[in-house]
Structure formats: structure tokens, C-alpha cells
Design a protein around this motif. Structure first.
Motif, mmCIF file in Angstrom:
data_model
loop_
_atom_site.group_PDB
_atom_site.id
_atom_site.type_symbol
_atom_site.label_atom_id
_atom_site.label_comp_id
_atom_site.label_asym_id
_atom_site.label_seq_id
_atom_site.Cartn_x
_atom_site.Cartn_y
_atom_site.Cartn_z
ATOM 1 N N VAL A 151 0.838 -1.196 0.000
ATOM 2 C CA VAL A 151 0.000 0.000 0.000
ATOM 3 C C VAL A 151 0.875 1.248 0.000
ATOM 4 O O VAL A 151 0.578 2.233 -0.672
ATOM 5 C CB VAL A 151 -0.927 0.001 1.231
ATOM 6 C CG1 VAL A 151 -1.709 1.304 1.335
ATOM 7 C CG2 VAL A 151 -1.888 -1.183 1.161
ATOM 8 N N HIS A 152 1.976 1.175 0.734
ATOM 9 C CA HIS A 152 2.854 2.326 0.873
ATOM 10 C C HIS A 152 3.916 2.365 -0.214
ATOM 11 O O HIS A 152 4.241 3.427 -0.741
ATOM 12 C CB HIS A 152 3.516 2.307 2.259
ATOM 13 C CG HIS A 152 4.385 3.491 2.519
ATOM 14 N ND1 HIS A 152 5.756 3.402 2.612
ATOM 15 C CD2 HIS A 152 4.086 4.797 2.699
ATOM 16 C CE1 HIS A 152 6.260 4.606 2.833
ATOM 17 N NE2 HIS A 152 5.275 5.461 2.896
ATOM 18 N N SER A 153 4.461 1.209 -0.567
ATOM 19 C CA SER A 153 5.596 1.181 -1.493
ATOM 20 C C SER A 153 5.262 0.563 -2.845
ATOM 21 O O SER A 153 6.137 0.465 -3.699
ATOM 22 C CB SER A 153 6.755 0.401 -0.864
ATOM 23 O OG SER A 153 6.350 -0.926 -0.565
ATOM 24 N N GLY A 154 4.021 0.143 -3.054
ATOM 25 C CA GLY A 154 3.649 -0.472 -4.323
ATOM 26 C C GLY A 154 2.345 0.088 -4.845
ATOM 27 O O GLY A 154 2.005 1.247 -4.610
ATOM 28 N N MET A 155 1.591 -0.770 -5.549
ATOM 29 C CA MET A 155 0.340 -0.333 -6.149
ATOM 30 C C MET A 155 -0.858 -1.016 -5.497
ATOM 31 O O MET A 155 -1.909 -1.157 -6.103
ATOM 32 C CB MET A 155 0.371 -0.643 -7.650
ATOM 33 C CG MET A 155 1.371 0.176 -8.427
ATOM 34 S SD MET A 155 1.068 1.958 -8.284
ATOM 35 C CE MET A 155 -0.511 2.078 -9.136
ATOM 36 N N GLY A 156 -0.689 -1.422 -4.251
ATOM 37 C CA GLY A 156 -1.772 -2.090 -3.535
ATOM 38 C C GLY A 156 -2.720 -1.106 -2.872
ATOM 39 O O GLY A 156 -2.452 0.092 -2.776
ATOM 40 N N ALA A 157 -3.837 -1.643 -2.400
ATOM 41 C CA ALA A 157 -4.830 -0.852 -1.680
ATOM 42 C C ALA A 157 -5.243 -1.613 -0.428
ATOM 43 O O ALA A 157 -5.341 -2.843 -0.435
ATOM 44 C CB ALA A 157 -6.051 -0.591 -2.560
ATOM 45 N N ALA A 158 -5.479 -0.891 0.657
ATOM 46 C CA ALA A 158 -5.943 -1.521 1.888
ATOM 47 C C ALA A 158 -7.349 -2.057 1.683
ATOM 48 O O ALA A 158 -8.181 -1.441 1.020
ATOM 49 C CB ALA A 158 -5.909 -0.519 3.039
ATOM 50 N N ASP A 159 -7.609 -3.214 2.272
ATOM 51 C CA ASP A 159 -8.851 -3.936 2.019
ATOM 52 C C ASP A 159 -9.286 -4.593 3.328
ATOM 53 O O ASP A 159 -8.599 -4.480 4.360
ATOM 54 C CB ASP A 159 -8.590 -4.978 0.924
ATOM 55 C CG ASP A 159 -9.847 -5.410 0.174
ATOM 56 O OD1 ASP A 159 -10.963 -5.152 0.665
ATOM 57 O OD2 ASP A 159 -9.698 -6.007 -0.906
ATOM 58 N N SER A 160 -10.409 -5.278 3.311
ATOM 59 C CA SER A 160 -10.843 -6.042 4.478
ATOM 60 C C SER A 160 -11.368 -7.394 4.023
ATOM 61 O O SER A 160 -11.397 -7.691 2.834
ATOM 62 C CB SER A 160 -11.918 -5.275 5.271
ATOM 63 O OG SER A 160 -13.158 -5.309 4.597
ATOM 64 N N LEU A 161 -11.775 -8.218 4.973
ATOM 65 C CA LEU A 161 -12.251 -9.559 4.675
ATOM 66 C C LEU A 161 -13.728 -9.710 5.013
ATOM 67 O O LEU A 161 -14.235 -9.076 5.946
ATOM 68 C CB LEU A 161 -11.447 -10.604 5.469
ATOM 69 C CG LEU A 161 -10.003 -10.846 5.058
ATOM 70 C CD1 LEU A 161 -9.345 -11.825 6.006
ATOM 71 C CD2 LEU A 161 -9.914 -11.357 3.610
ATOM 72 N N ALA A 162 -14.370 -10.595 4.275
ATOM 73 C CA ALA A 162 -15.768 -10.919 4.532
ATOM 74 C C ALA A 162 -16.004 -12.391 4.253
ATOM 75 O O ALA A 162 -15.243 -13.036 3.514
ATOM 76 C CB ALA A 162 -16.687 -10.051 3.655
ATOM 77 N N ILE A 163 -17.056 -12.928 4.858
ATOM 78 C CA ILE A 163 -17.480 -14.304 4.611
ATOM 79 C C ILE A 163 -18.917 -14.293 4.096
ATOM 80 O O ILE A 163 -19.626 -13.300 4.222
ATOM 81 C CB ILE A 163 -17.405 -15.166 5.899
ATOM 82 C CG1 ILE A 163 -18.303 -14.565 6.993
ATOM 83 C CG2 ILE A 163 -15.960 -15.289 6.368
ATOM 84 C CD1 ILE A 163 -18.463 -15.445 8.212
ATOM 85 N N VAL A 164 -19.316 -15.415 3.510
ATOM 86 C CA VAL A 164 -20.722 -15.596 3.135
ATOM 87 C C VAL A 164 -21.443 -16.151 4.357
ATOM 88 O O VAL A 164 -21.070 -17.212 4.847
ATOM 89 C CB VAL A 164 -20.860 -16.549 1.951
ATOM 90 C CG1 VAL A 164 -22.342 -16.785 1.638
ATOM 91 C CG2 VAL A 164 -20.141 -15.987 0.731
ATOM 92 N N PRO A 165 -22.429 -15.448 4.898
ATOM 93 C CA PRO A 165 -23.104 -15.916 6.108
ATOM 94 C C PRO A 165 -23.701 -17.330 5.930
ATOM 95 O O PRO A 165 -24.294 -17.633 4.884
ATOM 96 C CB PRO A 165 -24.214 -14.894 6.323
ATOM 97 C CG PRO A 165 -23.768 -13.682 5.592
ATOM 98 C CD PRO A 165 -22.986 -14.183 4.420
ATOM 99 N N GLY A 166 -23.480 -18.165 6.940
ATOM 100 C CA GLY A 166 -24.054 -19.494 6.920
ATOM 101 C C GLY A 166 -23.302 -20.493 6.083
ATOM 102 O O GLY A 166 -23.660 -21.673 6.035
#
Length: 487
Positions: A470-485
Motif C-alpha cells: 500500500v505504501h511502497s507499491g500499487m496495492g490498496a488496503a482492504d478487508s475480509l468478509a465471509i458468506v453468512p451461513g
């Protein structure tokens, strides 16, 4: 700016303003900042897979701690790169001075580590690297989760449009709280065992004029809420301000005893350069400042031995060991098998490597040296010419790592960087999980989780981009999710 009918400009602008409001930012000048690059919606992960990763990273931390405290082993395995990598030559000399010199090392190791994985489409999650020094961005991992939680409620149609599935559940990420609790407990323990009262003190060693300060300040705020005083200094400032106190305590001018030290600097030569000091050779004075800290009763991350233990060379050597051989570092055989399963494929480089590599698919490998902080890897068609350019002195400082190829999102994603939204059709993600151990023991948190897990950082990028920081490349901060159930 790329727009979509269900992603109005106000939604993107609102997300940018939320990021700036909440310290999810990078400094651009003494009086201004820009938002951290982020995805507009989270990455999907199987709930059982995430649970497995959470359980496996403490085992890897246990392994790295044991390696870092096996000082004879570190001297033996790092010696071959002494002539090939000047920076690690300096680290190895520091390590020898600290642990084999006349003065005893009283430092207590606080392993504040981020283990980075990629979830390969064929073999599953494998370790890319261990980050044992300047292991940051945990607070930004939490902010990315909180931003997605905000967007899911405030801009539901735009959020759902860019989400990988229609219905998902965000995975909580209280990284600031978990990291702060671990560090605070460590600082309190050091102060209590030293027989001192008063407010525990946390020292963050930083780079001068750096731009990635808000991630650091978010951790400081978390510690201050827990009653820990925090101070920031560069190595140059510490050179003039540190002293020894009674009972091997580390004293900072104007502050008093220091209980915990966290290095957000020290992974590159420039962190130890002081142009105003007269030195026989570059960086000696500030390197000795680092060694001086380790000669005192203070919790430190990263110790010099931790930095060596999380080097690419040691990682390569660990990947080449069998599960049975890994038990030499105090792992049970089941733990060793779990660690072995998590490690990827890494090969040493020697005089035969160029010939061996010539008929291999270049896209399946990465050439790595010992550098930290991003921008040090060689990819694709650049690998073979680099291998051919090596002299015999260069080989030991490099390794070949099997490149991991995670499946990209099935739906297009939207990344926002410097105020501009970009549609990405092939987004892939890197998963970083934090752990905190003190003297080899995992820190217990208020939620009862006693294995040392301390939150996550997701960095997403187009699959065609090699550097995903994110700081030194071309990435972006992200988060995680699940499919409920869905188990």
C-alpha cells in the motif's frame, strides 16, 4: 475519475473524507495528507480457511521466536551472506557484539510480527514473508474494515455493486485494540518486574520526515487509552538521549525509564546514517545505539536476532527443512507439520541457477534478496539476466521463491487512490496476520483469545502488478468478509 451509475461521485468522495477524518491517511507535506489507497468493498474468504490461518500464525510465531533465540544457529546460517549483503553483514556483526561480546544482553524479546500469505488457487495459503521489524499497517487494516462497515450502511447499493457477492458479512478486525493490549501488557510487566511504579513508557523508533505516520499514531492512541505513555525518536536523537539506569534499565533524557521499544526504523542503511557524526565507517554510531538498547532490561521489537530470524535467507532454510527437523526449534511434531504446510517453496541460488532457470516458466518464480520494505524483488523476464549477472559472492544473498497465484475476484472491484477511482477486473489479495509474543509466550487479550493473534491487514492489487504494498507499491488496503451461513 471512473464513474458507474450505482457508484455516484458523492459515495467515493464520502469514503475519501471518512478516511481523512479517521487517520486512514499518508502524509504528503508538513501540513497536508492524502487518503490511503483503499478498495470500495471487501475480499471474500472461506470462514474455515480464515479460522485455520488464525490458528496457524501463532505456531509460526513460536517457530520464529525460537530461531531468533538460537544465536549460534543464526551466526552459522547467516555467515555465508556476510560478503554479499553489506547491510546484513552489519546486522550479523551487531548480533555477535550483543550476544557474544563482553556485555550481557538484558533485552526481553517482544515479537510483534506480521506474517504475509497469498491464497494460491491450487495449493492454498502459503507464507510470502515474515515481517519482524517495522511490522506496521495493523491500524490501517482496522480502518479498512471500519470504512467498509461504514459504506455498507451509508451507501448500500454502491457497496453491494462492488462486493464479490450480493450478501456478505464483514470479519471484524480490532487490530488497534489487540495490538495495543499486547504491547501495553508487555510494558506493564517489564515495569512491574523492575520494581518501578508509575506510568509505563513505550518508545517508537521512527524515520525522520517519513510519510507513513498516521498508522503509527493510531497505535499510539490505542496505547494512550490504556494508560501507556508513548514517545517517538529517531536513531539519531536516541544517540544523544539514551543512558543506563539502575538494574540495567534504559533511560531516555527527559522521560525516565523505557519499558517497551518498537522499531519502525532499522530495516535499511539510511535509518542509521548520521551525516553530522564523525565515523570511521558509515552507520557505526547509530548501529551501536541499537545494540546499546539491547544491553538493557527493556522489551524490544525487533531485536537484531528477530530481524535475522525473519530474513529471506532463514525463511528459505526453514522451507527446506522437514517437519521432523523443525522440531529442533521446540515445536511439537503436529505443530511442525502445520508450520511446514504453511511455508512455500524457496530455493537457494548458486552457480547452476541460471542454467536451471533458463527453461522454467518465468512467471512461476520470484527472485528475492534480503531487502525489506518493498521494491526488492525481481519478476518475470528480468530474473534470468539477473541470475546471469551474479558473481560467486552474490549467490548466498538471493533465493528463488515459487510465485503464488491466487484466484482473482469474480466480479470487478473498485480501488480508490489519490482521489481517483479505478475499476479492476482481476483483483487479488495478500493476507497479513499479526501476532504478539513476549519472551516466547503469546499475549492474551480481553476477548479471551490467548494465542497471540492481533488482527489482520489485507492488501489488494491487480494481478498484473508485481509490487502490492500500500505504501511502497500499487496495492490498496482492504478487508475480509465471509458468506453468512457458509462453513
Amino acid at each position: 475519475m471512473m464513474m458507474n451509475p450505482v457508484t455516484p461521485e458523492p459515495a467515493i468522495q464520502d469514503a475519501i473524507e471518512w478516511a481523512l477524518l479517521n487517520g486512514f491517511s499518508l502524509k504528503t507535506s508538513p501540513e497536508s495528507a492524502t487518503h490511503c489507497a483503499f478498495s470500495l468493498a471487501p475480499t471474500l474468504i472461506d470462514e474455515a480457511r480464515f479460522s485455520h490461518l488464525r490458528q496457524s500464525v501463532p505456531v509460526l510465531a513460536k517457530l520464529i521466536h525460537a530461531v531468533s533465540e538460537d544465536h549460534d544457529y543464526l551466526q552459522e546460517v547467516m555467515a555465508p551472506i556476510a560478503g554479499a549483503d553489506p547491510f546484513f553483514t552489519n546486522l550479523l556483526n551487531l548480533h555477535k557484539h550483543i550476544h557474544f561480546g563482553q556485555q550481557k544482553a538484558f533485552r526481553q524479546p517482544m515479537l510483534f510480527m506480521r506474517t504475509d500469505f497469498m491464497d494460491d488457487a491450487e495449493v492454498g495459503p502459503r507464507v510470502i514473508e515474515f515481517n519482524g521489524i517495522a511490522a506496521g499497517m495493523g491500524p490501517f487494516g482496522q480502518r479498512a474494515h471500519e470504512l467498509h462497515d461504514y459504506l455498507q450502511k451509508q451507501w448500500p447499493s454502491a457497496f453491494q455493486h462492488w462486493s464479490p457477492v450480493d450478501h456478505l458479512e464483514l470479519i471484524k478486525n480490532p487490530a488497534i485494540e489487540l495490538l495495543s493490549e499486547g504491547v501495553a501488557a508487555t510494558a506493564r510487566q517489564v515495569r512491574e518486574e523492575s520494581g518501578e511504579s508509575g506510568q509505563p513508557v513505550f518508545l517508537m523508533v521512527v524515520q525522520a520526515d517519513e510519510d507513513n505516520v498516521y498508522d503509527q499514531h493510531l497505535l499510539e492512541q490505542g496505547l494512550q487509552k490504556l494508560g501507556i505513555r508513548t514517545v517517538r525518536r529517531t536513531f539519531r536523537e536516541l544517540h544523544d538521549q539514551l543512558a543506563s539506569g539502575e538494574n540495567h534499565r534504559l533511560l531516555l533524557e527527559g522521560i525516565g525509564s523505557i519499558d517497551a521499544v518498537y522499531l519502525r526504523a532499522g530495516y535499511q542503511y539510511s535509518d542509521f546514517v548520521a551525516h553530522d557524526l564523525e565515523e570511521a565507517r558509515c552507520c557505526q554510531a547509530l548501529s551501536q545505539t541499537r545494540a546499546f538498547m539491547e544491553q538493557h532490561n527493556v522489551a524490544i521489537n525487533a531485536t537484531v536476532s528477530q530481524q535475522l530470524a525473519t530474513s529471506k535467507r532463514v525463511q528459505m532454510l526453514l522451507t527446506s527443512m522437514s517437519a521432523e527437523e523443525l522440531t529442533r526449534f521446540g515445536l511439537t511434531l503436529p505443530e511442525a507439520r502445520e508450520a511446514k504446510e504453511s511455508l512455500g517453496v524457496m530455493l537457494p541460488v548458486d552457480e547452476t541457477s541460471a542454467e536451471w532457470f533458463a527453461d522454467k516458466p518465468a512467471e512461476h518464480w520470484v527472485l528475492k534478496n534480503q531487502g525489506e520494505g518493498g521494491g526488492h524483488c525481481i519478476f518475470g523476464d528480468d530474473i534470468l539476466p539477473k541470475l546471469k549477472s551474479f558473481s560467486s559472492d552474490d549467490y548466498q544473498a538471493w533465493s528463488l521463491m515459487r510465485r503464488l497465484h491466487p484466484a482473482h475476484r469474480q466480479r470487478p472491484a473498485l480501488l480508490v487512490r489519490r482521489g481517483e477511482a479505478v475499476k479492476v477486473d482481476d483483483l487479488i489479495s495478500e493476507i497479513g496476520l499479526f501476532t504478539i509474543h513476549f519472551n516466547g509466550q503469546p499475549m492474551t487479550h480481553h476477548n479471551g483469545d490467548g494465542n497471540g493473534y492481533a488482527g489482520y491487514l489485507i492488501r489488494s492489487k491487480p494481478s498484473t502488478v508485481s509490487e502490492g504494498g500500500v505504501h511502497s507499491g500499487m496495492g490498496a488496503a482492504d478487508s475480509l468478509a465471509i458468506v453468512p451461513g457458509k462453513a
